[in-house]
Design an enzyme around this catalytic site. Structure first.
Site, PDB file in Angstrom:
ATOM      1  N   SER A 195     -32.952  99.205  47.442  1.00 58.56           N
ATOM      2  CA  SER A 195     -32.418  98.967  46.099  1.00 58.56           C
ATOM      3  C   SER A 195     -32.950  97.735  45.382  1.00 58.56           C
ATOM      4  O   SER A 195     -32.693  97.556  44.195  1.00 58.56           O
ATOM      5  CB  SER A 195     -30.895  98.910  46.145  1.00 58.56           C
ATOM      6  OG  SER A 195     -30.367 100.206  46.199  1.00 58.56           O
ATOM      7  N   SER A 247     -31.040 100.832  43.382  1.00 57.26           N
ATOM      8  CA  SER A 247     -29.888 100.655  42.511  1.00 57.26           C
ATOM      9  C   SER A 247     -29.935  99.374  41.654  1.00 57.26           C
ATOM     10  O   SER A 247     -29.209  99.288  40.678  1.00 57.26           O
ATOM     11  CB  SER A 247     -28.606 100.634  43.340  1.00 57.26           C
ATOM     12  OG  SER A 247     -28.565  99.517  44.197  1.00 57.26           O
ATOM     13  N   LYS A 275     -26.798  90.857  39.789  1.00 54.57           N
ATOM     14  CA  LYS A 275     -26.371  92.259  39.850  1.00 54.57           C
ATOM     15  C   LYS A 275     -24.843  92.334  39.837  1.00 54.57           C
ATOM     16  O   LYS A 275     -24.178  91.489  40.452  1.00 54.57           O
ATOM     17  CB  LYS A 275     -26.944  92.891  41.124  1.00 54.57           C
ATOM     18  CG  LYS A 275     -26.765  94.403  41.244  1.00 54.57           C
ATOM     19  CD  LYS A 275     -27.430  94.915  42.526  1.00 54.57           C
ATOM     20  CE  LYS A 275     -27.312  96.423  42.698  1.00 54.57           C
ATOM     21  NZ  LYS A 275     -27.992  96.883  43.945  1.00 54.57           N
TER      22      LYS A 275
END
Lengths: 487, 489
Positions: free
Chosen positions: B176, B152, B77
């Site tokens: 997330s 997210s 990420k």
């Protein structure tokens, strides 16, 4: 003329830079004067994703100061974030301690000029990280040097217990002595290791009524002189202002002032105490610090005899003057050296004279401390004993001390080499005295005749003997012989 | 080859049966074909990946030992700092930010000889539940490209689901990892707070953030955990091994836990879509068959979790994001008149709406006069939720509930209604507030063939147990084997 009396009220905030090798929350070196932004890493630069790790040494140093100030040391303390935007603060928050400082409720005893001491209350002491420095020397732009960012700072807040500029100065110097004695700060004013912010106001009694003037805080003072003078200035200024305007302390009328060192005036910076909202909240990146009794004990064991205690002990135990004792305890290295020489069996008063009149003078010239002169406490103890035993005169001891520093040789060898061994052999000295008396009948007459010339003539004769012995005669023995011969 | 799990690929590479270089090339071939549609990556690093893959192959060929993830292509990420490529957090303010160091989790991947293929898209600064808040790119759900991948960690989840990598790292502050895993039909694990180092993870809500794996199988998640879990002296909040030893999560993975009790909170789960509820009850039936006992637990304060979360997370965020000011790095406004304008304009120009909203919320919550009413109160709620979990875990080994109230929603459907968006985290936030680990595993599909996730939570540092419970289910079902059909496939 109205009857006006006033009392000065001062409390002090002091920032002390701790002398750890590395910064408060990263491993960057704490170093003064390095090239800008050369002592930085992602952590103290506040780069995205970094996390602080507490410097245990800094925490222990801070606790040690807390103990020396007789503070209560809570077993649980935590870190908080103090938010404000400024270019020298890369995270735009400072890691500090808010509601649970690591030390609270202590006192510091300061020596008073009138003799004796006075206890000044300590409200709290807490650790925080220093900010960097903004530089405004590049035209339209400002530059930021972050070498200082993250340096451990101990903030100490006193009660408003001081009543004069002199007392404020005494507290500051006493604190400097303490942190140096504890070895937790170099407390070098030139390098900004100690910064002061006094809060000052007056209680004025006028025609029987009492008034309090608005508090003024003077920011960022970094010398004892500026500290004392700014307080004294502020006292006069507040008194004048009160007499002119009658303004008294109210909610929110505290002002912030800066000190102009050249004009020696304080300058208004902020009219009203701005409702600064630092939005404190617990620092989630650090765990609270929980002291164990063992850990606290380990820190406590590093407490040494504090300077004022030592000073008072020198006066009582060794009968030194308060002034001399103060000189000896100004620096830990001096005091420790003195203690060692005395431990080696030398007479304290004699040692004190050797160190304060010769040792510290040389050290000062060389810009070093007394323990770095290359002479050992044993050597100085030996020298002191030689003076004691009249083997050398006290004036010769100065030359011997100086050459000891230059050559590293022992005092006995040097006394021989320099022909400074005192002649105390009465028989030999009597022969020389006889010779001098024979050569100077006029002076002998002046002495024996009494009158105002007598004293001077006697001194002359003594000088002649000293000259003939190249200064090696023991003046006391010569004097005795002269007395005997001329009476 | 892309059908393999990370563990199977790893074993094949280690045994010399499969070439890492081939596997990596295959991944980049898929990225070439599908990434234009999916938009999972903010950046890829093909040259470095191929070089590392070739190096792994060479070392294996010459009989040298290699790390436990040798040659496996993975994604990271984009809120984890890397010295390669940019670290943007999907924000314009960091669009050109190149970190001078690697996050600890990234270092651990590299030390395990993993092949990092790229940095995955996300909601800006991890604030969001749909990846629509990315300031740089839109990621779509591989199961239905008109829908969001969740967030997210939407890029990480979409990349794993679309086989654009074999596993990925995400971060989870309020769901997330788990919510996008659920939306994309993959496994997502949020470890116990303190289990994985946060050093180098760009902070959003520091007391809630935790890095974890997104993977195709529970086994892969265990494999990833073996690499990233453990104490890090650079993260004071990472737990030391003496307090909570890290174990080999693969070792006992296939041993079922028997007997065990599953705690459920019926009235809380009742808020979810019918289809989600149905999938959940079917999963319970399977666990019952496996010998589990279902027991109702009371968790009275879960209803306050979202409120508490949006105070605590935003308060921390308002402080964490203060550093993006245009002074030291990142976007700086073009012609500031003074330094205050450097701050205000740089931030106004480069932060997205949601980030600004949360900074303002958090700033407000911490302001003097409001602190007690908001922040302090939220901390109290957090403690009550922690107690709820402790009390519940007295009665059960794990708690199961939905991951999200719905399956993946349409792009644009909730983006203008922040409160609706916040509610999509209703089931995941409590685990972050309590610090307990939670996993999302595929447990069904709705009538549009969109994946549904089952959430399992255990007490802190019981990831081994959590993974074993999840594995029991995975062995009985095929949901994790379902793949999205991609256009041009």
């Amino acid at each position: 003329m109205t009857n006006v009396q006033y009392k000065v009220i001062v409390g002090l905030e002091i920032h002390v830079q701790l002398c750890t090798k590395s910064k408060m929350f990263c491993s960057c070196a704490v170093e003064f004067g390095a090239a800008p932004n050369s002592r930085v890493c992602p952590v103290c630069l506040g780069m995205p994703g970094v996390l602080p790790v507490m410097n245990r040494q800094a925490f222990e140093y801070a606790v040690l100061v807390g103990l020396a100030l007789d503070c209560r040391i809570p077993m649980f303390t935590k870190w908080d974030r103090k938010s404000y935007y400024y270019p020298d603060l890369p995270k735009n928050y400072q890691i500090s301690q808010y509601d649970l400082p690591l030390a609270a409720n202590g006192f510091l005893e300061i020596p008073l000029e009138s003799g004796g001491g006075k206890k000044i209350g300590i409200i709290r002491a807490h650790l925080e990280e220093d900010a960097g420095k903004n530089l405004h020397t590049a035209g339209n732009f400002s530059q930021v040097d972050l070498n200082r960012t993250g340096t451990p700072l101990l903030e100490i807040v006193t009660e408003p217990d001081m009543n004069s500029g002199a007392e404020v100065r005494a507290l500051a110097t006493e604190l400097q002595r303490i942190v140096r004695f504890l070895g937790v700060s170099e407390a070098d004013m030139q390098k900004g290791h100690m910064r002061f912010e006094p809060n000052i106001n007056l209680i004025i009694t006028k025609d029987g009524a009492e008034y309090r003037t608005p508090i003024a805080e003077i920011k960022n003072l970094n010398s004892f002189r500026a500290l004392e003078r700014s307080v004294n200035y502020e006292v006069r200024r507040q008194l004048d202002e009160f007499l002119e305007t009658g303004q008294v302390m109210e909610m929110g009328n505290k002002t912030t002032r800066g000190w102009d060192d050249e004009q020696e005036v304080s300058v208004l910076q902020r009219e009203k105490e701005e409702a600064h909202d630092y939005r404190y909240f617990p620092e989630p990146d650090l765990v609270p610090v929980e002291l164990t009794p063992e850990w606290l004990q380990q820190i406590r064991s590093r407490l040494c005899e504090l300077p004022l205690q030592k000073q008072m002990r020198y006066v009582e135990q060794y009968k030194l003057s308060d002034y001399d004792a103060g000189v000896l305890t100004a620096e830990l290295s001096t005091a420790e050296f003195f203690d060692e020489v005395v431990r080696d069996g030398a007479e304290p008063k004699r040692v004190c004279n050797l160190l304060t009149q010769t040792g510290l003078k040389i050290a000062n010239e060389k810009g070093c401390t007394i323990n770095n002169l290359g002479v050992t406490p044993e050597g100085i103890a030996h020298l002191a004993r030689m003076v004691e035993a009249d083997t050398v005169s006290s004036s010769s001891s100065v030359s011997i001390f100086e050459v000891m520093v230059e050559t590293g040789k022992g005092p006995e060898v040097l006394a021989e080499e320099l022909n400074l061994i005192q002649k105390s052999d009465a028989g030999e000295l009597e022969r020389i005295v006889d010779q001098v008396l024979a050569e100077n009948p006029g002076a002998v007459e002046d002495v024996t005749g009494g009158g105002k010339k007598s004293k001077k003539a006697r001194g002359f004769l003594l000088g002649q003997v000293m000259q003939k012995t190249r200064g090696q005669a023991n003046p006391k023995v010569v004097s005795d012989i002269l007395d005997k011969k001329l009476d | 080859m892309e059908q393999l799990s990370a563990k199977e690929l790893r074993d094949g590479i280690a045994a010399g049966r499969i070439s890492s270089l081939e596997a990596t090339r295959a991944v980049f071939e898929r990225i070439r074909r599908f990434e234009p549609t999916i938009g999972a990556y903010l950046s890829t690093c093909q040259d470095m990946a191929l070089e590392r893959a070739a190096d792994v192959d060479g070392r294996i060929a010459s009989g040298k030992t290699v790390g436990p993830l040798a040659g496996v292509p993975v994604a990271v990420k984009d809120n984890m700092c890397t010295t390669f490529g940019a670290t943007t957090c999907a924000s314009k303010i960091l669009a050109n930010f190149h970190a001078p160091y690697n996050a600890t989790a990234v270092e651990r991947l590299l030390a395990a000889d993993a092949v990092i293929v790229g940095k995955a898209n996300m909601d800006e600064f991890a604030m969001g539940s749909s990846t629509e808040n990315s300031g740089l790119k839109q990621t779509v759900n591989p199961w239905d490209t008109t829908r969001v991948p969740g967030g997210s960690s939407g890029g990480s989840a979409a990349a794993v689901a679309a086989r654009l990598c074999f596993a990925a790292l995400g971060s989870d502050t309020g769901g997330s990892i788990r919510q996008p895993a659920s939306f994309c039909g993959v496994v997502g694990l949020k470890p116990t707070y303190g289990r994985v180092s946060r050093y180098g993870l760009v902070a959003y809500g520091s007391s809630l953030d935790q890095i974890g794996p997104l993977a195709r199988t529970v086994e892969d998640a265990a494999l990833m955990m073996n690499i990233i879990a453990g104490h890090d002296p650079a993260d004071s909040t990472s737990v030391d091994e003496a307090t909570a030893p890290v174990c080999d999560y693969l070792q006992k993975l296939d041993e079922p836990i028997k007997p065990f009790r599953i705690g459920v909170v019926p009235q809380f789960a009742a808020g979810a879509d019918e289809q989600v509820q149905k999938a959940l009850s079917e999963a319970m039936e399977i666990y019952k068959k496996l010998g589990a006992e279902i027991t109702e637990v009371e968790m009275r304060h879960l209803d306050y979790a979202i409120a508490a979360y949006y105070v605590i997370a935003t308060a921390e965020a308002s402080s964490n994001l203060a550093r993006y000011d245009g002074v030291h790095y990142g976007h700086r406004t073009a012609n500031p008149n003074d330094y205050v304008e450097v701050y205000s304009k740089s931030r106004a120009e480069a932060f997205g709406q949601e980030v600004k909203r949360r900074i303002m919320l958090g700033t407000y919550a911490l302001s003097s006069g409001y602190y007690d009413a908001y922040y302090l109160k939220a901390l109290k709620v957090r403690n009550l939720i922690r107690s709820d979990f402790s009390a519940a875990f007295e009665k059960c080994d794990c708690i199961m509930m939905p991951v999200a109230p719905t399956t993946a929603f349409k792009i644009g459907e909730k983006v203008n209604d922040p409160l609706q968006m916040y509610l999509s985290d209703i089931y995941t936030i409590a685990a972050n507030l309590a610090g307990v680990p939670g996993i999302s595993i595929p447990c069904g599909s709705d009538d549009r063939d969109l994946p549904i996730g089952l959430q399992i939570m255990t007490p802190t540092f019981a990831e081994d147990k959590l993974l074993r419970i999840a594995r029991m289910y995975e062995k009985e079902t095929d949901w994790h084997k379902k793949e999205p059909r991609l256009a041009n496939d």
